[in-house]
Scaffold this active site. Structure first.
Site, PDB file in Angstrom:
ATOM      1  N   GLU A 167       0.922  -1.490   0.329  1.00 25.35           N
ATOM      2  CA  GLU A 167      -0.091  -0.200   0.068  1.00 25.35           C
ATOM      3  C   GLU A 167       0.708   0.815  -0.032  1.00 25.35           C
ATOM      4  O   GLU A 167       0.344   2.036   0.691  1.00 25.35           O
ATOM      5  CB  GLU A 167      -1.174  -0.129   0.885  1.00 25.35           C
ATOM      6  CG  GLU A 167      -1.831  -1.195   1.044  1.00 25.35           C
ATOM      7  CD  GLU A 167      -2.849  -0.882   2.156  1.00 25.35           C
ATOM      8  OE1 GLU A 167      -2.716  -0.884   3.085  1.00 25.35           O
ATOM      9  OE2 GLU A 167      -3.970  -2.422   2.232  1.00 25.35           O
ATOM     10  N   GLU A 271      -4.717  -9.332   1.152  1.00 18.95           N
ATOM     11  CA  GLU A 271      -5.624  -8.999   2.525  1.00 18.95           C
ATOM     12  C   GLU A 271      -7.060 -10.049   1.965  1.00 18.95           C
ATOM     13  O   GLU A 271      -7.291  -9.118   1.372  1.00 18.95           O
ATOM     14  CB  GLU A 271      -5.835  -8.158   3.024  1.00 18.95           C
ATOM     15  CG  GLU A 271      -4.622  -8.093   3.724  1.00 18.95           C
ATOM     16  CD  GLU A 271      -4.641  -6.522   4.682  1.00 18.95           C
ATOM     17  OE1 GLU A 271      -5.131  -5.794   4.160  1.00 18.95           O
ATOM     18  OE2 GLU A 271      -2.689  -5.962   5.028  1.00 18.95           O
TER      19      GLU A 271
END
Ligand SMILES: *[C@@H]1O[C@H](CO)[C@@H](O)[C@H](O)[C@H]1NC(C)=O
Ligand SMILES: *[C@@H]1O[C@H](CO)[C@@H](O)[C@H](O)[C@H]1NC(C)=O
Ligand SMILES: *[C@@H]1O[C@H](CO)[C@@H](O)[C@H](O)[C@H]1NC(C)=O
Ligand SMILES: *[C@@H]1O[C@H](CO)[C@@H](O)[C@H](O)[C@H]1NC(C)=O
Ligand SMILES: *[C@@H]1O[C@H](CO)[C@@H](O)[C@H](O)[C@H]1NC(C)=O
Length: 559
Positions: A167, A271
């Site tokens: 990220e 995820e």
């Protein structure tokens, strides 16, 4: 029993054990899919596995990213404690967000390897151990951190992949940082190849609008040279995806599937597990691991085995007792266990028909949704930066008690500001991933960059002693060779080819600032100053190093 026969019996028992526990198979890639060594299609069916570190609760940390970490692979007793629960879940992989290369990981890694559990290891650390999304750079200290971790983990047979970032890019205006992620992937890949490691190199992306997520994914897996080489492409794309909530239906994934329909490399959910409707049902598992999604994705990792908090709420399938001895699974755990138990991996396509991976040309930056240049930052050069540090006229010498990662930012701001007032600029230490211009000193670690700017300021003020003080944080370098006229001459002599790409080598023990580094000082200079167009926002950018340095940390979730 005589000693010899006891030995023979022990040997026979050991041999029997060895043959009954077959070694975990290597996972490799064919086309856009993963396969185990026996040719079976491989899916990542796992959980995120890391206790959450302390969270700095301040406005500069909107995603509640932790500022420290607990290495989950350094505590053998905890891994042994957790193994039965991981086995109940029926997983074959865990993802670990930060590890400490100074610790011993033998116990956990063999516990998991013997249980057929692969690890996906993120190489970055919280705060200053990741590519900073607001002030990105790919620097010697990060490269060395990554290499040290790889060196510690390369002896284990169950490392499936190393992630070079998590990220880092979270919005279209931050996509220029992708140039640095790609450079990190390039150098990490080259290093792994030099060690004959087959581990894959990955990146884990936050989910977002297709307008920028799609070009980001395509950019990370493309070939900047146009010759279908994977040299600067990641091997494995991870998407942190939370869009399937409650008892949704398969169509929840339609948009995401369309975006990755023709992707060139393996992709998976690094995820998953929506939290807006707890307890979680995990029924998306049956969608993710079946056709048609299995034609696009190679499984995923449910978030998270340990309790975790994000700006969106609470996650977690277990609680651990205060004395760390007992695991109590919750309803999320039971539901995931049920859903994972129902999974049967699709077997198609067969490895023989998966083809080889192709690397298309890169998406073109459009100035709005996607900004990254195909001119990547160079390989950080340890020898050149330590050569530079040695010959600079004014050196950053923080007090022994200082937390260097906290002092460098404000001092860089101060030094760049002072240098600006004296007709200079911080262009040499700055880079711009959207113009593809990188200052000659941009790949050095923050302390060397700061010393460089301090030296420029000191020299710009006619070597006024007061100019090399910075409140006791800087010292005049009495050993600076008189043959090196100033900081720019120092850069020229130490960095003969500042834009070079090469296979990095492991940092020497105790690297940093030591003398005798050759640094390839051919003195040719190759005419490369600050590569021109580094922006005058460099001052602002440097300031962001401290203001917003909680970069690309772990456990970030954003809808
Ligand atoms: C992107 O824009 C947001 C506000 O919209 C801002 O907070 C952030 O700093 C910007 N990021 C970059 C890398 O410019
Ligand atoms: C439990 O483990 C955590 C790290 O995982 C550690 O910080 C803590 O001190 C441990 N507690 C006890 C009582 O051992
Ligand atoms: C981060 O900062 C700490 C404290 O100054 C330092 O020990 C560590 O080496 C830094 N890490 C990296 C990757 O630069
Ligand atoms: C070093 O710099 C830090 C950060 O700017 C500052 O707080 C500190 O006072 C300086 N050190 C000394 C000894 O003045
Ligand atoms: C990079 O260059 C572009 C184009 O000149 C500019 O708009 C942008 O602000 C620069 N970014 C940084 C971080 O300096």
């Amino acid at each position: 029993m005589r000693p010899t026969s006891r030995l023979v019996a022990a040997f026979a028992a050991a041999t029997a054990l060895l043959t009954s526990v077959s070694a975990i198979q290597t996972v490799s890639r064919a086309g856009r899919y993963l396969y185990t060594a026996d040719g079976t299609r491989f899916f990542i069916k796992g959980v995120a596995y890391q206790e959450q570190g302390a969270i700095a609760n301040d406005p500069n940390n909107p995603f509640l990213e932790p500022s420290d970490f607990i290495d989950p692979l350094a505590d053998g007793a905890a891994c042994t404690r957790d193994l039965p629960f991981l086995q109940q879940l029926g997983i074959n992989a865990i993802r670990v967000y930060s590890v400490d290369s100074t610790q011993n990981h033998d116990s956990c890694m063999s516990t998991f390897s013997n249980a057929g559990i692969y690890t996906i290891i993120d190489l970055s650390l919280p705060v200053n151990g990741s590519i900073d999304r607001d002030s990105p750079a790919w620097t010697t200290n990060l490269l060395d951190l990554y290499i040290n971790t790889i060196d510690v983990f390369s002896k284990y047979d169950n490392v499936l992949a190393y992630n070079v970032g998590n990220e880092v890019v979270i919005a279209p205006n931050g996509t220029a940082a992708a140039a640095y992620i790609k450079a990190a992937a390039r150098d990490t890949k080259a290093y792994l190849a030099s060690k004959s490691s087959t581990a894959l190199v990955g990146y884990a992306a936050i989910d977002g609008d297709d307008s920028w997520l799609t070009p980001l994914a395509n950019y990370l897996s493309c070939d900047t040279t146009g010759d279908n080489s994977g040299n600067n492409a990641i091997d494995l794309f991870g998407l942190n995806n939370y869009e399937y909530c409650g008892a949704a239906s398969a169509s929840a994934y339609d948009g995401t599937n369309t975006a990755f329909q023709n992707y060139n490399i393996p992709a998976y959910f690094s995820e998953f597990g929506c939290i807006t409707s707890p307890p979680r049902l995990w029924t998306e598992v049956q969608v993710l691991f079946a056709t048609p999604m299995s034609n696009i994705w190679s499984g995923g990792l449910a978030f998270s085995y340990f309790p975790a908090t994000s700006s969106q709420g609470q996650f977690g399938m277990t609680t651990i007792s205060a004395d760390n001895t007992t695991v109590t699974p919750n309803a999320d755990f039971d539901a995931l266990k049920t859903q994972y138990a129902l999974v049967q991996f699709p077997t198609t396509p067969a490895q023989s028909s998966a083809g080889s991976t192709s690397y298309p040309t890169c998406p073109v930056a459009d100035g709005v949704n996607f900004l990254a240049s195909t001119t990547l930052p160079p390989t950080p050069n340890d020898a050149a930066c330590s050569c530079l540090m040695d010959v600079l006229s004014c050196q950053f010498t923080p007090p022994a008690t200082a937390d260097v990662s906290l002092t460098v930012g404000p001092l860089l701001d101060e030094a760049c500001g002072l240098l600006g007032q004296n007709g200079g600029s911080c262009d040499s230490i700055a880079g711009n991933g959207s113009t593809g211009s990188y200052g000659t000193v941009a790949f050095c670690d923050p302390s060397t960059k700061l010393s460089f700017v301090m030296s420029e300021f000191y020299e710009a003020t006619n070597r006024n002693v007061q100019s090399c003080s910075f409140g006791g944080n800087a010292t005049i370098n009495v050993n600076a060779p008189s043959s090196v006229a100033n900081a720019n001459a120092a850069a020229t002599s130490c960095l003969s080819n500042p834009s070079a790409t090469f296979t990095p080598t492991a940092p020497s023990a105790g690297a940093g600032g030591s003398s005798g580094s050759s640094g390839g000082s051919s003195g040719s200079g190759s005419g490369s100053k600050a590569n021109g167009a580094v922006s005058d926002r460099a001052l602002v950018g440097a300031g962001l190093i401290t203001l917003l340095s909680v970069a690309a940390g772990v456990f970030t979730v954003m809808a």
